[in-house]
Structure formats: structure tokens, C-alpha cells
Design a protein around this motif. Structure first.
Motif, short mmCIF file in Angstrom:
data_model
loop_
_atom_site.label_atom_id
_atom_site.label_comp_id
_atom_site.label_asym_id
_atom_site.label_seq_id
_atom_site.Cartn_x
_atom_site.Cartn_y
_atom_site.Cartn_z
N UNK A 126 2.82 -9.36 39.33
CA UNK A 126 4.17 -9.90 39.14
C UNK A 126 4.65 -10.60 40.41
N UNK A 157 5.67 -14.53 40.66
CA UNK A 157 7.01 -14.93 41.10
C UNK A 157 6.93 -15.83 42.33
N UNK A 196 5.41 -19.26 41.49
CA UNK A 196 6.35 -20.14 40.80
C UNK A 196 7.32 -20.78 41.80
N UNK A 234 5.35 -19.29 30.47
CA UNK A 234 6.68 -19.88 30.60
C UNK A 234 6.62 -21.41 30.69
N UNK A 291 3.08 -7.12 33.53
CA UNK A 291 4.09 -7.56 34.52
C UNK A 291 5.51 -7.48 33.95
N UNK A 312 11.83 -5.15 34.94
CA UNK A 312 12.24 -5.11 36.34
C UNK A 312 12.99 -3.81 36.60
N UNK A 372 15.01 -13.25 33.15
CA UNK A 372 13.55 -13.16 33.12
C UNK A 372 13.00 -13.52 31.74
N UNK A 373 11.82 -14.11 31.74
CA UNK A 373 11.08 -14.35 30.51
C UNK A 373 9.62 -14.01 30.80
N UNK A 418 8.89 -12.93 34.39
CA UNK A 418 8.98 -13.93 35.46
C UNK A 418 10.37 -14.57 35.41
N UNK A 419 11.04 -14.76 36.55
CA UNK A 419 12.37 -15.38 36.51
C UNK A 419 12.29 -16.79 35.91
N UNK A 420 13.26 -17.13 35.08
CA UNK A 420 13.29 -18.48 34.52
C UNK A 420 13.79 -19.47 35.55
#
Lengths: 403, 403
Positions: free
Chosen positions: A160, A164, A167, A204, A383, A386, B391-392, B395-397
Motif C-alpha cells: 500500500x 501510494x 502514485x 484506479x 491493500x 485504512x 480512497x478507492x 489508494x487515495x483518489x
């Protein structure tokens, strides 16, 4: 009534303390268990008789919750390998003496494949000497390379964090109008699981990382140049995820870089690829090492990972304390992927010790530069979620027993 | 009715998009403002007439919220410096032509001290030519080195990320029983603000980092050896925060490391100190570069920073749109520290352009190896609060307008 002890070994993860909390909580609920000891610095803590009483340290639910969300290990670690039983059984005698002195009937060892070697050897000694003490292994490693378990505690949080950070690096890499290549080196000495997990961004809609290189497939500079060339025709900012276990084909020691003191520098694959790419393509190239942050970033932990890590600790406690199983490791078995469900089973520790589970070759693209949708589906559940962290002064609180 | 344009320049931060959202939201509320354009890749977007209509991109509150929490800049950036007006005013003419073509009356430039040079020069040209267009600067930089403002948007989030990561590295560094030194290299080419901000961990009772080195004080190897020696007597795992702007006193090119291709390697101060320390102390030493993650880690952003970044965007919009102020930059003025309160004021852009605000020497310890409690009190309010992320798939959008 009897006592138990827990120790941890090998490299840190964001979830080892959650496993410790899991063993502790399950043991606490068992009436026959009196004291719950923590051995400092793994098996060294037993050999040197460095024990602390965990009941005096984990006092309430709040402590347990904070412990779960604190990375690395509050008990310290070691990289100590026991000698083979045939060669020298003196240390085994010391271990047993110390365990017996403290009336410890079950010893839990949280670790990776090296640590399972300790569990295996100690169990063999205890059985040979007909000593009534159980040794139970509990897995952990961000490398995800343990046999017999679907995945390892600590891996989901590392994956995860990698996703993160990657990205964010992708956003960062796209700001300028000129073409660029960004190479991100991801941990995994011998197995490419963590680098491969960077494919989750696809879920995503993120096309990057455009190339993923793992130690499980052959890396050649010819294919690499072709891969980057192709990617550059489609993307202004090419993003490459490379496992630290990939070998740069540099053909000999004369090309090894020397540092300012004449030492040979062990530049990582990321740095080497950066230099090679910059030379070949004459464009903006940078390499980024995610470094130890990958294995200790509890602020970006996977809730699934933390919960499972606690749960496997509890199951291991049950195997050892209730069922007196010894020489086993608790392992995850994936029952279904949609909905995601795992159960926890015991497996013989000799099937895990000193072995490595490689990333499956059938999940690598034919060109050896990416991974398949099966890999994506395997990684995604690990993953999810949170944890809610407790902050003080804008910084997550950690459970600490040391300065 | 008239139009406005916004552009961004310089290195990414976690809060530039929040400032963009702030300018946009305030402009949207103004009846006289018709279209709100974004210029792609900073001033290059005006010169090359690459504009996008932000009203077609930021459609609702959800978009705005996601934009606020997306790092780097959706409009891209540049490092372009305008020629001096006296030398060559051709580009200025192109800029004005393009602004006038699109009926743009106010142009907002979000950036650091280089970007304020663009604001200053363009404003001078507009005034000389008596053209009725306003240029307004809005600050951003993780370096916190802009004059006339108490701090800069983006800095608080970078400082929070550094603190969070450093705390996790501290946990990671303490696992083994042997002594070790961990050197963490922190961004800040010329000013040590970000490295200095690592002192915030003290507020939570963390003694590390035990040593902090900034470019604002003289670094000598004699003092460094003494500092590390002292720290090692007190701490098993010594943690050092060093600003990338600190110069290693290596005395000449013959000691420069060469890479595998014969290039001189530009190893950072962290790597150089690692090698030097390992040679001198013969103990476990490692260096970690927090790299670009420092400037784009919106997943660990400071809520205070994001909110203030949005607010300063709104205030800048007011200065430009309502009060027709030109050649100014919006700046924070700290009204009180307890409770923490800032107001936003306009300041002349020539007081900011091409200037650097250094970390105050009076906040550095006499030995030059740490910072004072005044520094701690300055930093603490800036890292407070955590945004709620969406999150999606774990993972943060991110808000994205590109592939």
C-alpha cells in the motif's frame, strides 16, 4: 499455570507489532497462561535472558491499539542463526535452561524464512530431548516470499505504501513539458512481489508504472531499451518500477563505481539504470529508492494487513497454547477472492524454513516487462482499508518502551 | 465581464492545487468574472497560448475537494525565466497579445522566488505600456524560503511528511542490538527550513533526530565527528537530519566518485556523510534520501497547510479581482502563535523576487548541530491536522486531467 514468551526476528514491517498484540490478546484470555514475556532482540533475548513482562507494558486496550499502529518492533530484532544441532547443541541447552527457569511452555517466534529455521531447529532439539515446550512460528515479511502461506503479514502495508508513494511520484513526474523517465527501485532482494504489487494503480485507471521489472525474469539491456523507446512514444513521463533484486548486466568488476574512499560502491539497480538510461536517451532521468520507508510506514498501513496480522497472532497462540502444536507456522489460506476471505491454518515449519516463494512466472507478461491481471487480482484485497491513527501535534503517536 | 487566468511554476508541492482551488472558488463567486483559464506549464502556457477552461474541469464541490488533495499541479509547471525587459520585450508582447485575445484582466502566478521574478517583470511591462491587466503572485514552495511571508504554502505538508517518515525511520533504526548511525537527507538547496522542521518530533517526546545540520551554519568534519561521538555515548541508534544544502568539505575533485560510465557522480551530502561516518566509526551506517516524496506526499498533508493554501488563493483573487492590485504577492502574517492565527496581506513582489529567506541563525544551537525551542514553536502549528482523503481500492483518489 504456565508462562509464554514471544520474540521477533528479521527486518521490520508495519505489522509485526500487530501480530505481537494478537498473540498477547489471545494469551491474555487463556486462564492457564500466567506471565507473557517478550524476549528482546529475537532468540538472542532468550539466550541472554533478556526478557520483559508484557503484562506490565501493554496495560489496556488503548496501549494495544497504539501498539498495533506502531511500525517496526517494540521488542527489537536480530539476524542470529542457530548452529546446526549436530554440530553444537550448547546454545540449545542455554535456551531451554532459560525457558525453563521462567516456566515458559510456549515460545512464539515472529519472522521470515530465516527465523523459521530457528523454529525448526529448536523444535527438533525439544523433541529429541523430550522437553515439553512448544515452539510456534508466526510469519512476517514485506517480501511476501514465504512458502505455504497465501501472503505474509506486513506485505499488504508495504504494498500500500509503495502504491501510494508511486502514485504521488507519478503526479510529480508529469509537471514539466519535456520527456522524462523516472525509475523507482522497490525492495525485494530475491523475489519481486513488492515491485509487482505496484500494478495495483491500474485498478484506479493509472497506466503507470508503464514497465515493471522483477528478478524472476531475465533482464537484458536490449529489451530494456526497446521497452523504454516504446513507452516514450506513448507517454511523456515514463515510470518504471524495478525490484532491487534485478541484476544490471554490467559484465564485470572493471565497471564497478568507486567512491571517494576507493571503496566499490554498491549502487542499486535504480541508480545504475538511471545512468544507463540518461546516457542512451539523453533525456531527463531520475531514480528514486523508496528505502526503509517501505517496510515501516505504518502511517500508510493497510487495515486488512493490520487486522490479519493481529488475527494470525491470535491463531498462532491458539495452536500453541490450546492445541500444544510445535514446529508449525501459522499460515493464510485464501478461501475466496470475491468476497475476499482467508482462513488460518498450521503448516509444518520445515516446509517454510530457508525456502523462498518466487513471484509466479505465469503472472509475468511474455516480454518480461509487466505483470498480468491475475497478479492485480491477487494483490488488490491485501491493500484495502485504512486504520484510524491517533495524532498528537500533527504526528501519529507511537507505542514506545525505549529512548 | 472579464476573464482571468491562473498558472503555476517551479517545483511541485502537496498544496499548489489547493491554492488553485482557492483562486478558482473566489473567482467563481465574482459576478464580473466570466471564464477562468488555466495556463499549461506556467508562463509557457501564456506564451504558447495553451489555455484550458477550468470551469469545464472543476465542475462541482467534489471535484474541488479532490483537487485540493491531489499533489503536484494539474496545470503542469515550468522553469522558464523571462528575459529582462530592457534586453528583449518581444515575449512580453506575445504574452499581452494572448492575454488580451482571451480578455484576461487578471493573471495569477503561483510559484516561488523565481516565479515572482516573472510577476515582477511582467507587471513592470504592463505598467510601462499602461495596459490594464493585473498580475498577482501567490506563494508556494516546500523550501519556505520566500521573503515577506511568515511561511509558504506547501511547506507545512512537506514538514509533516518529513516528521512522519523520520519517526518511522527512527523506529526502524532501533531494532538491532548493535550501534548504528542513520543519516536522513532532507530537501532545501539553499535554506535549511525543512531539515530544521524535523525538530517537531521533540514535541512528542522523541529525542531524535539527535543532530540537525543546516546550510545556514558552517559544517566541519571535526565538529561532526565530535557530535556523533557524543551522541553515540547516549544513543544506540543515532539519527541525523541533514539538509541537502550542506556542503561536504571534501577539498577537491580527486576525491569525487566516478560511476560505472566514468561520469562524476553527484552524490548527495547524505551519501557522502554515510561513507565518511562508516570509515571513521566502523559501525553500521546508512543514509536515506527522502527524495521527491517530500514535496508531493498529499497522503500525509497538513490540513492547516491545505486550508491556508486555499485561503491564500482566495485572498490573492480578492487582491487582483476586487482591488485591482498588481505586482503584489499574497503573504501570511502570523498574528499570534497561541492560539495560532494568520492573516493574509499583499506585499510588493520586488521584495520577494529572486531573494531567499534563510533559516534564522539565532534559532541554531551554538554548536551548529541542532535548533532551538523557538524554531520548534514556529514549526508546530504548520503541521497540524489531517485531511480526510477519499480512497478507492485502498489508494487515495487523485484529480487527473491527463494520462
Amino acid at each position: 499455570m504456565f508462562n509464554i514468551a514471544i520474540a521477533q526476528s528479521g527486518g521490520p514491517t508495519a505489522a509485526i507489532n500487530a501480530t505481537l498484540a494478537g498473540v498477547f490478546a489471545r494469551a491474555e484470555k487463556t486462564e492457564e497462561v500466567d506471565e507473557i514475556y517478550g524476549a528482546l532482540n529475537g532468540i538472542e533475548g532468550i539466550i541472554n535472558d533478556h526478557l520483559i513482562n508484557l503484562r506490565h507494558i501493554i496495560m489496556n486496550e488503548e496501549d494495544k491499539d497504539l501498539l498495533m499502529k506502531t511500525p517496526s518492533t517494540i521488542l527489537g530484532s536480530c539476524r542470529y542463526k542457530l548452529p546446526s544441532l549436530e554440530e553444537d547443541d550448547l546454545q540449545y541447552k542455554t535456551i531451554v535452561e532459560n525457558l525453563q527457569k521462567h516456566h515458559i511452555k510456549v515460545f512464539f517466534y515472529i519472522g521470515g524464512n530465516d527465523s523459521m529455521d530457528t523454529v525448526m531447529k529448536l523444535d527438533a532439539y525439544l523433541k529429541r530431548e523430550q522437553i515439553d515446550i512448544c515452539v510456534v512460528g508466526v510469519p512476517k515479511t514485506i517480501d511476501n516470499d514465504l512458502m505455504e502461506t497465501d501472503h505474509t503479514p506486513g506485505f499488504g502495508s508495504a504494498a500500500k505504501y509503495v502504491a501510494i508513494s508511486l502514485q504521488e511520484i507519478i503526479r510529480d513526474s508529469r509537471v514539466y513539458s519535456i520527456p522524462s523517465v523516472t525509475i523507482v527501485e522497490i525492495m525485494g532482494r530475491d523475489a519481486g512481489w513488492l515491485a509487482a504489487s505496484s500494478c495495483v494503480l491500474r485498478a484506479n485507471g493509472e497506466p503507470a508504472p508503464h514497465l515493471i521489472y522483477l528478478p524472476e525474469s531475465t533482464f537484458t539491456l536490449e529489451q530494456y531499451i526497446q521497452d523504454v523507446k516504446n513507452a516514450m512514444t506513448r507517454y511523456k513521463a515514463v515510470i518504471i518500477a524495478v525490484s532491487e533484486g534485478v541484476t544490471f548486466p554490467d559484465g564485470g568488476s572493471e565497471e564497478q563505481a568507486k567512491d571517494a574512499f576507493g571503496h566499490t560502491q554498491n549502487a542499486g539497480i535504480g541508480k545504475k539504470l538511471e545512468e544507463y538510461t540518461a546516457k542512451h536517451f539523453q533525456c531527463k532521468v531520475r531514480s528514486i529508492e523508496l528505502n526503509v520507508m517501505q517496510r515501516c510506514s505504518s502511517h500508510a498501513a493497510s487495515l486488512t494487513d493490520l487486522e490479519e496480522s493481529e488475527r494470525i497472532g491470535g491463531a498462532a497462540a491458539e495452536f500453541g497454547i490450546e492445541y500444544h502444536q510445535s514446529g508449525i507456522m501459522a499460515a493464510f489460506k485464501r478461501i475466496s477472492n470475491n468476497p475476499y476471505r482467508v482462513e488460518i491454518i498450521p503448516c509444518p515449519v520445515q516446509d517454510v524454513a530457508n525456502k523462498e516463494k518466487k513471484f509466479p512466472v505465469e503472472w509475468i507478461s511474455p516480454e518480461g516487462n509487466n505483470v498480468t491481471v491475475d497478479a492485480l487480482n491477487y494483490f488488490l484485497p491485501l491493500i484495502k482499508g485504512e486504520p484510524v491513527l491517533k495524532y498528537k501535534n500533527g504526528i501519529p503517536m507511537h507505542f514506545r518502551i525505549d529512548q
